[in-house]
Structure formats: structure tokens, C-alpha cells
Design an enzyme around this catalytic site. Structure first.
Site, PDB file in Angstrom:
ATOM      1  N   ASP A 112       0.855  -1.182   0.000  1.00 38.51           N
ATOM      2  CA  ASP A 112       0.000   0.000   0.000  1.00 38.51           C
ATOM      3  C   ASP A 112       0.894   1.236   0.000  1.00 38.51           C
ATOM      4  O   ASP A 112       1.566   1.521   0.989  1.00 38.51           O
ATOM      5  CB  ASP A 112      -0.895  -0.030   1.249  1.00 38.51           C
ATOM      6  N   LYS A 113       0.885   1.989  -1.083  1.00 41.92           N
ATOM      7  CA  LYS A 113       1.742   3.180  -1.202  1.00 41.92           C
ATOM      8  C   LYS A 113       0.894   4.451  -1.241  1.00 41.92           C
ATOM      9  O   LYS A 113       1.293   5.469  -1.792  1.00 41.92           O
ATOM     10  CB  LYS A 113       2.611   3.090  -2.450  1.00 41.92           C
ATOM     11  N   THR A 114      -0.293   4.400  -0.651  1.00 48.09           N
ATOM     12  CA  THR A 114      -1.186   5.560  -0.703  1.00 48.09           C
ATOM     13  C   THR A 114      -1.028   6.456   0.511  1.00 48.09           C
ATOM     14  O   THR A 114      -1.526   7.573   0.532  1.00 48.09           O
ATOM     15  CB  THR A 114      -2.655   5.107  -0.768  1.00 48.09           C
TER      16      THR A 114
END
Length: 392
Positions: free
Chosen positions: A372-374
């Protein structure tokens, strides 16, 4: 040297906090573990050397390999050598028998001790007049194999412990504490207390967990959090003791010290994990406990059956002893320690500190890893988080 260290510890005791005490405790545990590894290593090699002539003189081995090596009093030579292996090499297992029986939890140590004790006592009786076969070579090889397994396991766990020592070294020894008049003083990091104000200059390690009150910089937390890039920090942001300040100067208000500090918690967590056992290891111990009772039961049944069939006592006793010796699972006693040793060692070499052995075992079921790179950090710095999913 040791006395000087102990005296020094006593003189500074009023100033040392819980973290320092925990660090000494970890060092003492590491020294004790290293001593045990050296002890098992020494017992293994000495027992191996003594066991070689026992195996060569064993009648069964001679028959299997098709050679003959007999001489007067050869049995007494085997007895003397086996006595040395039994009491020296087998001591850890005999001690383990006492401890497990004392805890009323018979396990692998009890099972091994039962097998070697029965083999030694019966074979000694045969040497001094009882009719039957001697089991000295079985006794010697069993002890050597089990010593090898335990030595390898403990050595690999020690390698993982070295990773903990490297973590402990992340914490600096000194700190710049800001006094009420605004001047700084050099103090030991162990002297820092909650609410102290400290100055961290560019390139220095942060000596304690806290919150930034003044200044901006980037902080390298990779060794602690796995963050791949330095994290932007400013007023109000929290920092972790042991991380490295980059180019800017920071004034930090200390919040956590000692056992409450992030690094101390990581060290304690991994140390606890190393001392714990996985489900497989616990299952192996339970199986060894069941086999202990099974071996005793099978031995009693064997001698009762043969005696009821009209066989002589020596004949029935020999078969009872044979059953009790072969019931000791060499593979189980060696395989489980080796698996734990290899997995722990490989993980440590790759920078992976195992928090939970059971979860580590279950990792084999992971089929998908999601990143998850948000999540946005300060100043737009993107943080990466990962999790594993097990396919069902």
C-alpha cells in the site's frame, strides 16, 4: 576485568536507568548462551573421538562390515570408553531428565536419557556377567548425534542474538542535554529522563524517543522501521532513539526511556521470540513425552510377554532393553533442532528478526504480498507498507 566491570556497575547504579540494566541483562544472557554453545561443542567433539573405537570394536558393526577385531578384555575397553561418553557426553540429557521430571513434563531430554541409561546399565551388567548383548555403540552414537543437534541449534540462535546486539549498538552512549540556562552539557544517554530537552546535531544518532520542539531535518530510520528513505521531520513530529539525524539540528523533548523506548521494546520482543518455541517444536516435545510413556509401557509388555512364553529372564530382558533403546527417535531429536537452527540463521543473515515462530511457520502459506503506497508522510514523503495474504 570482570570484577572491575561489576564494581563499575555498582558505582553507577544510582544513575543507571532500566534500559542500561536491560542491556547488561542481555549481555549476561548472551555470555551464558555462548558458554553453553562452547560446552556442547566441546562435549560433542570429545564424545565423537571416544566413540570411534567403541563403534570399531562393536560386534554388530564388525559383523555388518565383515571384519573381526577381537582381543582379550575388549569388552572392558568398550565399557571404560562408554562410561566416559555416558557421564561426560550424556550429562546434559541426564540433567534435562531431572529437570523435566521435576516439572512433571517429560519430553525429548527424558526420552534420550531413558534410552542411554537403559543401554549403559544393561550393557555394563552384560560385561560383568549377565547373559546378553552389549549396546555400547548404540549408546555412544545416540549421544553424539543428539549433542550435534543441540549444538547446531544453539549456535544458530546465538547468531540471531548477535543481531540483537547490533540493534543495541544503535543507541548512542552520550547525549547533549540542554540546561535551564540554555547551555548544553554532555551526559550519558542512560541518564536521560522523561521531559529532558536534548540537542541532536547533524549526523548524530538520536539518543532517546521523543518529540521535536525546534528545527527541521530528515531522519534515517531504516534500521528500526525498514523505511527505505530518510523521513522528513519537523516541529511536533516524533523521533525514535537510535535513528540517525541528517543535516539539520533538532531540539527534542524526551518522552520514553528505558524499557518503554521503541528500540528496547524491539530487542525485548525478539529476545522473547528466540526463547519461545513454535507449534512444531512444542508438538515434538509432546510427542517425545508420549513416546517416553510408550517406551516404558512397551518395555514392560515385552518382558512380561517373553517371560509368560517361558523364555529365560536374560532373554526377555535383552528384548525389553532393545525395544526401549530403539524407541528413542533419533530423527525427531535431530530434525527439529536443525530446522529451527537453519531457519533462524538464514533469517538473521537477511536482516529478518522473527517476532513469532508460529507466524514464521505460517509464512509458508503466503501466496500474495500487497503493498500500500497511498499513505502520505510529512512533506509528501510516501511511506510503503506491506502485508502478506495467505491464499485459501
Amino acid at each position: 576485568m570482570k570484577e572491575e566491570e561489576e564494581n563499575g556497575h555498582e558505582q553507577h547504579a544510582p544513575q543507571e536507568d532500566e534500559k542500561d540494566h536491560g542491556h547488561h541483562e542481555h549481555e549476561d544472557h548472551g555470555d551464558h548462551h555462548a558458554h553453553m554453545i562452547d560446552d556442547f561443542k566441546k562435549r560433542f567433539w570429545i564424545s565423537l573421538v571416544i566413540s570411534l573405537p567403541i563403534v570399531v570394536l562393536a560386534p554388530m558393526i564388525q559383523e555388518l562390515l565383515g571384519y573381526e577385531l577381537r582381543f582379550e578384555y575388549d569388552r572392558y575397553v568398550q565399557f571404560a570408553l562408554s562410561t566416559a561418553v555416558f557421564f561426560y557426553g550424556g550429562w546434559p540429557f541426564l540433567k534435562g531428565l531431572k529437570d523435566e521430571i521435576g516439572d512433571k513434563k517429560p519430553g525429548m531430554m527424558t526420552l534420550i536419557a531413558l534410552a542411554i541409561a537403559v543401554a549403559y546399565i544393561y550393557s555394563s551388567a552384560v560385561v560383568f556377567g549377565l547373559e546378553g548383548k552389549i549396546f555400547f555403540w548404540e549408546l555412544a552414537t545416540l549421544i553424539v548425534i543428539m549433542l550435534l543437534g543441540h549444538w547446531i541449534e544453539m549456535r544458530s540462535v546465538m547468531r540471531a542474538s548477535n543481531a540483537l546486539e547490533e540493534l543495541a549498538k544503535l543507541m548512542p552512549d552520550e547525549a547533549h542535554r540542554i540546561k535551564d540556562d540554555g547551555e548544553t552539557e554532555e551526559v550519558s544517554a542512560s541518564e536521560l529522563k522523561s521531559d529532558d530537552l536534548i540537542l541532536v546535531r547533524p549526523g548524530e544518532k538520536i539518543p532517546a524517543d521523543g518529540k521535536i520542539t525546534e528545527g527541521e531535518s530528515h531522519v534515517n530510520e531504516s534500521m528500526l522501521t525498514g523505511e527505505s528513505k530518510p523521513v522528513a521531520k519537523g516541529k511536533g513530529d516524533k523521533v525514535i532513539g537510535g535513528s540517525v539525524n541528517d543535516k539539520g539540528s533538532l531540539k527534542i523533548k524526551v518522552e520514553q526511556t528505558g524499557d518503554d523506548a521503541y528500540l528496547s521494546k524491539v530487542i525485548a520482543m525478539v529476545d522473547k521470540a528466540q526463547k519461545s518455541k513454535s507449534k512444531t517444536q512444542n508438538l515434538a516435545d509432546k510427542a517425545a513425552g508420549w513416546l517416553f510413556y510408550l517406551a516404558l509401557g512397551a518395555g514392560v509388555i515385552t518382558i512380561v510377554v517373553w517371560l509368560s512364553l517361558g523364555k529365560e529372564f536374560e532373554y526377555a530382558l535383552e528384548r525389553m532393553v532393545t525395544v526401549m533403546i530403539i524407541s528413542c527417535p533419533h530423527a525427531l531429536g535431530l530434525a527439529i533442532p536443525l530446522v529451527a537452527a537453519i531457519s533462524t540463521s538464514v533469517a538473521a543473515k537477511n536482516g529478518l528478526l522473527i517476532r513469532n515462530r508460529t507466524a514464521f511457520e505460517n509464512a509458508r502459506k503466503i501466496t500474495t504480498v500487497i503493498f500500500d503506497k497511498t499513505h502520505q508522510g510529512r512533506h509528501g514523503h510516501r511511506r510503503q507498507r506491506g502485508c502478506g495474504q495467505s491464499g485459501q
